[in-house]
Motif scaffolding. Structure first.
Motif, mmCIF file in Angstrom:
data_model
loop_
_atom_site.group_PDB
_atom_site.id
_atom_site.type_symbol
_atom_site.label_atom_id
_atom_site.label_comp_id
_atom_site.label_asym_id
_atom_site.label_seq_id
_atom_site.Cartn_x
_atom_site.Cartn_y
_atom_site.Cartn_z
ATOM 1 N N THR A 143 8.861 -31.444 -8.565
ATOM 2 C CA THR A 143 9.270 -30.727 -9.641
ATOM 3 C C THR A 143 8.407 -29.311 -9.960
ATOM 4 O O THR A 143 8.955 -28.248 -10.200
ATOM 5 C CB THR A 143 9.322 -31.743 -11.040
ATOM 6 N N ASN A 144 7.131 -29.596 -9.926
ATOM 7 C CA ASN A 144 6.353 -28.342 -10.310
ATOM 8 C C ASN A 144 5.532 -27.929 -9.023
ATOM 9 O O ASN A 144 4.611 -27.505 -9.193
ATOM 10 C CB ASN A 144 5.664 -28.451 -11.335
ATOM 11 N N GLY B 205 14.546 -29.150 -3.081
ATOM 12 C CA GLY B 205 13.256 -28.302 -3.158
ATOM 13 C C GLY B 205 13.766 -26.733 -2.889
ATOM 14 O O GLY B 205 13.031 -26.058 -2.741
ATOM 15 N N LEU C 53 5.723 -27.010 -1.416
ATOM 16 C CA LEU C 53 7.214 -27.449 -1.463
ATOM 17 C C LEU C 53 7.628 -27.051 -0.035
ATOM 18 O O LEU C 53 8.384 -27.969 0.407
ATOM 19 C CB LEU C 53 8.045 -26.406 -2.476
ATOM 20 N N ASP D 201 15.766 -25.241 -4.806
ATOM 21 C CA ASP D 201 16.020 -24.571 -6.251
ATOM 22 C C ASP D 201 15.112 -25.336 -7.231
ATOM 23 O O ASP D 201 14.670 -26.317 -6.858
ATOM 24 C CB ASP D 201 17.396 -24.843 -6.440
ATOM 25 N N THR D 202 14.900 -24.705 -8.291
ATOM 26 C CA THR D 202 14.095 -25.274 -9.356
ATOM 27 C C THR D 202 14.759 -25.932 -10.703
ATOM 28 O O THR D 202 15.852 -25.112 -10.967
ATOM 29 C CB THR D 202 13.036 -24.514 -9.853
ATOM 30 N N LEU E 107 18.608 -28.739 -5.459
ATOM 31 C CA LEU E 107 17.457 -29.358 -6.216
ATOM 32 C C LEU E 107 16.513 -30.430 -5.740
ATOM 33 O O LEU E 107 15.388 -30.271 -5.557
ATOM 34 C CB LEU E 107 17.768 -29.653 -7.601
ATOM 35 N N LYS F 203 20.107 -28.738 -15.125
ATOM 36 C CA LYS F 203 20.036 -27.351 -14.595
ATOM 37 C C LYS F 203 20.807 -26.406 -15.717
ATOM 38 O O LYS F 203 22.006 -26.591 -15.478
ATOM 39 C CB LYS F 203 20.517 -27.177 -13.197
ATOM 40 N N GLU G 118 5.062 -22.991 -3.976
ATOM 41 C CA GLU G 118 5.909 -22.786 -2.807
ATOM 42 C C GLU G 118 5.610 -23.216 -1.682
ATOM 43 O O GLU G 118 6.098 -23.967 -0.944
ATOM 44 C CB GLU G 118 6.268 -21.308 -3.008
ATOM 45 N N ARG H 21 12.674 -34.549 -13.613
ATOM 46 C CA ARG H 21 11.758 -34.706 -12.336
ATOM 47 C C ARG H 21 12.475 -35.341 -11.181
ATOM 48 O O ARG H 21 13.665 -36.023 -11.157
ATOM 49 C CB ARG H 21 10.794 -35.789 -12.850
ATOM 50 N N THR I 195 15.585 -27.008 -14.452
ATOM 51 C CA THR I 195 15.284 -26.652 -15.860
ATOM 52 C C THR I 195 14.420 -27.737 -16.694
ATOM 53 O O THR I 195 13.445 -27.511 -17.230
ATOM 54 C CB THR I 195 16.629 -26.253 -16.657
#
Ligand SMILES: Nc1ncnc2c1ncn2[C@@H]1O[C@H](COP(=O)(O)OP(=O)(O)O)[C@@H](O)[C@H]1O
Ligand SMILES: [Mg+2]
Length: 242
Positions: free
Chosen positions: A82-83, A65, A89, A67-68, A62, A21, A86, A73, A70
């Motif tokens: 990870t991806n 879930g 998630l 926050d995302t 993180l 991050k 919303e 995984r 950088t």
């Protein structure tokens, strides 16, 4: 219906791979997490320790879930979050994770019982959730305070409501960020006891950020962070024997 497969065969309920991050605000680039890799087996009680600013809350956010990342995984109960968009998630958060914050974070306009019910209502959890909410409030010693508002409760009582709220959806993972940090030692010990008891009864995995050696001493495992890296990862003798 839960649209995600239940994965009882996945032994590691949380998998973190090469997680970084970095915050970039123009001239300043801050590496908050510098490539963390570890896994948490189902049912384990892990304490995350480290000095203020070492990245504990960022890591927990993180993994929850909230926050995302950088790069890297995060896999929760077999689901790569990870991806995820919303909506998906939010669904994973609602079904897989209970979260207890340092500052309770109850909704001030809702009663204790309504606060406990909220995550179940948001995820559309089935069953008699009103009954479970009342049972959980009993369980944390607030059976007669269900109709009280947060402002009418002490800090310790508010955190007990937050613990009941975190367990309402029967999440397989319970995360807590310094849950006793705002409490005196007696109330703090009571909250920890409740987390441990519910953790055992409900067979959840417990990931707890703490400064408190005494609390960490009760964990199966202590992961220590310094400047965004893992500097030690130790299982207690008790956990190894078990
Ligand atoms: N949004 C942000 N912008 C810039 N720096 C941040 C941000 N969030 C956290 N940090 C920095 O990242 C480091 C780790 O923060 P945090 O995860 O809150 O640490 P801890 O919970 O261990 O005290 C700190 O130095 C903090 O100041
Ligand atoms: Mg923190």
């Amino acid at each position: 219906m839960n649209s995600y497969p239940v994965s009882p065969l996945i032994e590691d309920i949380i998998q973190v791979e090469n997680l970084t991050k970095t915050i970039d605000n123009g001239s300043n680039r801050v590496e908050i997490l510098r490539g963390l890799t570890f896994a948490i087996p189902r049912g384990e009680f892990v304490a995350i320790m480290g000095a203020s600013g070492s990245g504990k809350s960022t890591l927990l956010g993180l993994m929850a879930g909230l926050d995302t990342a950088t790069s890297g995984r995060i896999i929760l109960d077999g689901i790569d979050i990870t991806n995820l968009g919303e909506d998906k998630l939010a669904r994973v958060r609602g079904t897989k994770i209970g979260f207890v914050f340092q500052a309770y974070q109850l909704v001030p306009t809702l009663t204790a019982e309504e606060n406990v019910l909220l995550p179940a209502e948001l995820t559309g959890a089935g069953g008699d959730i009103e009954h479970r909410a009342r049972e959980l409030l009993e369980r944390v010693g607030l059976g007669n305070r269900g109709h009280h508002y947060p402002v009418q409760l002490s800090g310790g009582e508010q955190q007990r409501v937050a613990v009941a709220r975190a367990f309402i959806t029967r999440p397989p993972i319970l995360m807590a960020d310094e849950p006793t940090g705002n409490l005196d030692s007696v109330n703090g010990a009571h909250i920890l006891e409740l987390l441990l008891e519910l953790n055992r009864e409900e067979k959840t995995t417990l990931v707890l950020v703490t400064h408190d050696q005494q609390i960490a001493g009760q964990a199966d495992r202590v992961v220590a962070l310094r400047d965004g890296s893992i500097v030690s990862d130790t299982r207690s003798a008790r956990a190894v024997e078990a």
